[in-house]
Design a protein around this motif. Sequence first.
Motif, PDB file in Angstrom:
ATOM      1  N   VAL A  60       0.857  -1.295  -0.016  1.00 44.47           N
ATOM      2  CA  VAL A  60      -0.167   0.132  -0.027  1.00 44.47           C
ATOM      3  C   VAL A  60       0.933   1.197  -0.087  1.00 44.47           C
ATOM      4  CG1 VAL A  60      -1.816  -0.966   1.084  1.00 44.47           C
ATOM      5  CG2 VAL A  60      -0.146  -0.017   2.585  1.00 44.47           C
ATOM      6  N   SER A  61       0.406   2.352  -0.470  1.00 45.95           N
ATOM      7  CA  SER A  61       1.206   3.698  -0.606  1.00 45.95           C
ATOM      8  C   SER A  61       0.918   4.581   0.463  1.00 45.95           C
ATOM      9  CB  SER A  61       1.413   4.173  -1.635  1.00 45.95           C
ATOM     10  OG  SER A  61      -0.064   4.353  -2.324  1.00 45.95           O
ATOM     11  N   SER A  62      -0.076   4.430   1.273  1.00 48.27           N
ATOM     12  CA  SER A  62      -0.708   5.674   2.080  1.00 48.27           C
ATOM     13  C   SER A  62      -1.465   5.100   3.304  1.00 48.27           C
ATOM     14  CB  SER A  62      -1.365   6.673   1.493  1.00 48.27           C
ATOM     15  OG  SER A  62      -2.785   6.223   0.928  1.00 48.27           O
ATOM     16  N   GLU A  63      -1.755   6.030   4.192  1.00 50.55           N
ATOM     17  CA  GLU A  63      -2.458   5.586   5.293  1.00 50.55           C
ATOM     18  C   GLU A  63      -3.787   5.251   5.055  1.00 50.55           C
ATOM     19  OE1 GLU A  63      -4.205   8.148   9.154  1.00 50.55           O
ATOM     20  OE2 GLU A  63      -2.324   8.801   8.422  1.00 50.55           O
ATOM     21  N   ASN A  64      -4.471   6.051   4.193  1.00 48.06           N
ATOM     22  CA  ASN A  64      -5.948   5.868   3.832  1.00 48.06           C
ATOM     23  C   ASN A  64      -6.024   4.438   2.951  1.00 48.06           C
ATOM     24  OD1 ASN A  64      -6.977   7.989   4.775  1.00 48.06           O
ATOM     25  ND2 ASN A  64      -6.855   8.988   3.056  1.00 48.06           N
ATOM     26  N   GLU A  65      -4.968   4.222   2.107  1.00 49.18           N
ATOM     27  CA  GLU A  65      -5.080   2.713   1.408  1.00 49.18           C
ATOM     28  C   GLU A  65      -4.956   1.729   2.303  1.00 49.18           C
ATOM     29  OE1 GLU A  65      -2.430   1.227  -2.203  1.00 49.18           O
ATOM     30  OE2 GLU A  65      -2.507   3.147  -2.095  1.00 49.18           O
ATOM     31  N   LEU A  66      -3.973   1.802   3.632  1.00 55.92           N
ATOM     32  CA  LEU A  66      -3.676   0.672   4.347  1.00 55.92           C
ATOM     33  C   LEU A  66      -5.312   0.640   4.970  1.00 55.92           C
ATOM     34  CD1 LEU A  66      -2.453  -1.408   6.093  1.00 55.92           C
ATOM     35  CD2 LEU A  66      -1.456   0.416   7.310  1.00 55.92           C
ATOM     36  N   LEU A  67      -5.728   1.506   5.616  1.00 53.11           N
ATOM     37  CA  LEU A  67      -7.026   1.534   6.415  1.00 53.11           C
ATOM     38  C   LEU A  67      -8.182   0.855   5.440  1.00 53.11           C
ATOM     39  CD1 LEU A  67      -7.202   4.890   8.336  1.00 53.11           C
ATOM     40  CD2 LEU A  67      -6.572   2.826   9.332  1.00 53.11           C
ATOM     41  N   HIS A  68      -8.127   1.219   4.192  1.00 52.22           N
ATOM     42  CA  HIS A  68      -8.726   0.572   3.347  1.00 52.22           C
ATOM     43  C   HIS A  68      -8.587  -0.970   3.000  1.00 52.22           C
ATOM     44  CE1 HIS A  68     -12.104   0.646  -0.182  1.00 52.22           C
ATOM     45  NE2 HIS A  68     -12.414   1.668   0.389  1.00 52.22           N
ATOM     46  N   TYR A  69      -7.263  -1.251   3.036  1.00 51.01           N
ATOM     47  CA  TYR A  69      -6.935  -2.631   2.857  1.00 51.01           C
ATOM     48  C   TYR A  69      -7.579  -3.599   3.975  1.00 51.01           C
ATOM     49  CZ  TYR A  69      -4.214  -6.829   2.410  1.00 51.01           C
ATOM     50  OH  TYR A  69      -3.919  -8.148   2.118  1.00 51.01           O
ATOM     51  N   ILE A 105       4.898   0.776  14.147  1.00 48.89           N
ATOM     52  CA  ILE A 105       3.593  -0.024  14.382  1.00 48.89           C
ATOM     53  C   ILE A 105       2.406   0.933  14.633  1.00 48.89           C
ATOM     54  CG2 ILE A 105       2.489  -1.741  15.872  1.00 48.89           C
ATOM     55  CD1 ILE A 105       5.398  -2.661  16.297  1.00 48.89           C
ATOM     56  N   VAL A 106       1.090   0.425  13.895  1.00 47.57           N
ATOM     57  CA  VAL A 106       0.031   1.093  14.192  1.00 47.57           C
ATOM     58  C   VAL A 106      -0.927   0.016  14.608  1.00 47.57           C
ATOM     59  CG1 VAL A 106       0.076   3.218  12.659  1.00 47.57           C
ATOM     60  CG2 VAL A 106      -0.750   1.156  11.796  1.00 47.57           C
ATOM     61  N   LEU A 107      -2.141   0.880  15.452  1.00 44.64           N
ATOM     62  CA  LEU A 107      -3.070  -0.199  15.934  1.00 44.64           C
ATOM     63  C   LEU A 107      -4.495   0.334  15.792  1.00 44.64           C
ATOM     64  CD1 LEU A 107      -3.259  -2.685  18.097  1.00 44.64           C
ATOM     65  CD2 LEU A 107      -3.216  -1.212  19.864  1.00 44.64           C
ATOM     66  N   PRO A 108      -4.713   0.392  14.579  1.00 42.71           N
ATOM     67  CA  PRO A 108      -5.996   0.799  14.217  1.00 42.71           C
ATOM     68  C   PRO A 108      -7.326  -0.279  14.566  1.00 42.71           C
ATOM     69  CG  PRO A 108      -4.789  -0.020  12.195  1.00 42.71           C
ATOM     70  CD  PRO A 108      -4.141   0.119  13.267  1.00 42.71           C
ATOM     71  N   HIS A 109      -8.180   0.019  15.082  1.00 43.37           N
ATOM     72  CA  HIS A 109      -9.270  -0.803  15.684  1.00 43.37           C
ATOM     73  C   HIS A 109     -10.795  -0.455  15.450  1.00 43.37           C
ATOM     74  CE1 HIS A 109      -7.668   1.604  19.019  1.00 43.37           C
ATOM     75  NE2 HIS A 109      -9.024   1.441  19.794  1.00 43.37           N
ATOM     76  N   VAL A 110     -11.642  -1.023  15.592  1.00 38.57           N
ATOM     77  CA  VAL A 110     -12.876  -0.550  15.038  1.00 38.57           C
ATOM     78  C   VAL A 110     -14.013  -1.327  16.050  1.00 38.57           C
ATOM     79  CG1 VAL A 110     -13.185  -2.191  13.187  1.00 38.57           C
ATOM     80  CG2 VAL A 110     -14.670  -0.183  13.354  1.00 38.57           C
ATOM     81  N   SER A 126       5.031  -4.418   2.665  1.00 37.79           N
ATOM     82  CA  SER A 126       6.535  -4.704   1.722  1.00 37.79           C
ATOM     83  C   SER A 126       7.346  -3.668   1.792  1.00 37.79           C
ATOM     84  CB  SER A 126       6.050  -5.203   0.468  1.00 37.79           C
ATOM     85  OG  SER A 126       5.341  -4.262   0.053  1.00 37.79           O
ATOM     86  N   ASN A 127       6.889  -2.225   2.188  1.00 36.20           N
ATOM     87  CA  ASN A 127       7.528  -1.225   2.362  1.00 36.20           C
ATOM     88  C   ASN A 127       6.903  -0.120   3.042  1.00 36.20           C
ATOM     89  OD1 ASN A 127       9.723  -1.562  -0.098  1.00 36.20           O
ATOM     90  ND2 ASN A 127       7.817  -1.505  -1.157  1.00 36.20           N
ATOM     91  N   PRO A 128       7.965   0.409   3.879  1.00 38.70           N
ATOM     92  CA  PRO A 128       7.029   1.370   4.976  1.00 38.70           C
ATOM     93  C   PRO A 128       6.342   2.712   4.213  1.00 38.70           C
ATOM     94  CG  PRO A 128       9.334   1.117   5.283  1.00 38.70           C
ATOM     95  CD  PRO A 128       9.010   0.631   3.995  1.00 38.70           C
ATOM     96  N   ILE A 129       5.225   3.202   4.988  1.00 41.42           N
ATOM     97  CA  ILE A 129       4.471   4.354   4.590  1.00 41.42           C
ATOM     98  C   ILE A 129       4.391   5.322   5.557  1.00 41.42           C
ATOM     99  CG2 ILE A 129       3.115   2.949   3.187  1.00 41.42           C
ATOM    100  CD1 ILE A 129       0.816   3.182   5.364  1.00 41.42           C
ATOM    101  N   ILE A 136       5.762   3.678   9.072  1.00 42.22           N
ATOM    102  CA  ILE A 136       5.417   2.473   9.624  1.00 42.22           C
ATOM    103  C   ILE A 136       5.301   1.454   8.700  1.00 42.22           C
ATOM    104  CG2 ILE A 136       3.741   3.835  11.197  1.00 42.22           C
ATOM    105  CD1 ILE A 136       2.003   1.884   8.930  1.00 42.22           C
ATOM    106  N   ASP A 137       5.383   0.147   9.174  1.00 43.60           N
ATOM    107  CA  ASP A 137       5.576  -0.917   8.377  1.00 43.60           C
ATOM    108  C   ASP A 137       4.663  -2.178   8.760  1.00 43.60           C
ATOM    109  OD1 ASP A 137       7.112  -1.872  10.660  1.00 43.60           O
ATOM    110  OD2 ASP A 137       8.661  -2.222   8.975  1.00 43.60           O
ATOM    111  N   MET A 138       3.819  -1.827   9.992  1.00 48.71           N
ATOM    112  CA  MET A 138       3.254  -3.080  10.563  1.00 48.71           C
ATOM    113  C   MET A 138       1.710  -2.362  11.196  1.00 48.71           C
ATOM    114  SD  MET A 138       3.923  -5.950  13.027  1.00 48.71           S
ATOM    115  CE  MET A 138       5.035  -6.837  11.706  1.00 48.71           C
ATOM    116  N   ALA A 139       0.482  -2.963  10.749  1.00 51.28           N
ATOM    117  CA  ALA A 139      -0.776  -2.763  11.461  1.00 51.28           C
ATOM    118  C   ALA A 139      -1.066  -3.858  12.442  1.00 51.28           C
ATOM    119  CB  ALA A 139      -1.784  -2.435  10.608  1.00 51.28           C
ATOM    120  N   ILE A 140      -1.329  -3.737  13.623  1.00 52.45           N
ATOM    121  CA  ILE A 140      -2.077  -4.768  14.390  1.00 52.45           C
ATOM    122  C   ILE A 140      -3.336  -4.354  14.795  1.00 52.45           C
ATOM    123  CG2 ILE A 140      -2.133  -5.754  16.475  1.00 52.45           C
ATOM    124  CD1 ILE A 140       0.939  -5.322  16.673  1.00 52.45           C
TER     125      ILE A 140
END
Length: 191
Positions: A60-69, A105-110, A126-129, A136-140
């Motif tokens: 992914v290439s952005s925060e929004n793209e990661l949240l959408h993923y 590391i980010v910890l988005p939750h809903v 695969s690559n940091p955003i 960051i390169d990991m979301a939990i």
Amino acid sequence: MHQSLWSQLKNAFTKKEKDSNTILTNDINDPQNKARSKEEETSDFSQILKLKNIKVDVSVSSENELLHYLARFACEQQAGMDEEELYGQLLLREQQASTNLGDGIVLPHVIDDSVKELTMLVIKLSNPIMWNDEKIDMAISLLIPKVEPDFLHVKYLASISLLLLKPNFRYALSEAASPEQIADMFINGTN
């Protein structure tokens, strides 16, 4: 300015007792915390984290793209969820206070009515955003049912935080290259 999630979690683990100057910490070597530490070690990640819930080398290439993923991936894990609704809730949660914990590391939750069971997702990029001016390169992520007995997700958030306070765990997590390695670290405490 909102206090970051990481700051809130750290503050929750360092409190002064009302009638003394004793500082409570999560240092398991501190005798005053032995019983409390033992109780906190009981989080069983095998109940909420499955191999299918972990993806590595995600591009992914952005925060929004990661949240959408994350929203799309969540819908793959549990039927009946609305991807756009989850995405909107993840965005809203991020606006309330950043879920960036630092150290990549980010910890988005809903919390949502459509979530049927508490679920943990782990995404390794695969690559940091950039996320709030940090790489960051990991979301939990936690998917939390709206009605949850005993607020079980709070215990898991605390357990995740305790693990991430350990430099050896964070380093091993950053080096993990497969879903199996990541699952093993959380479920069996291997790091």
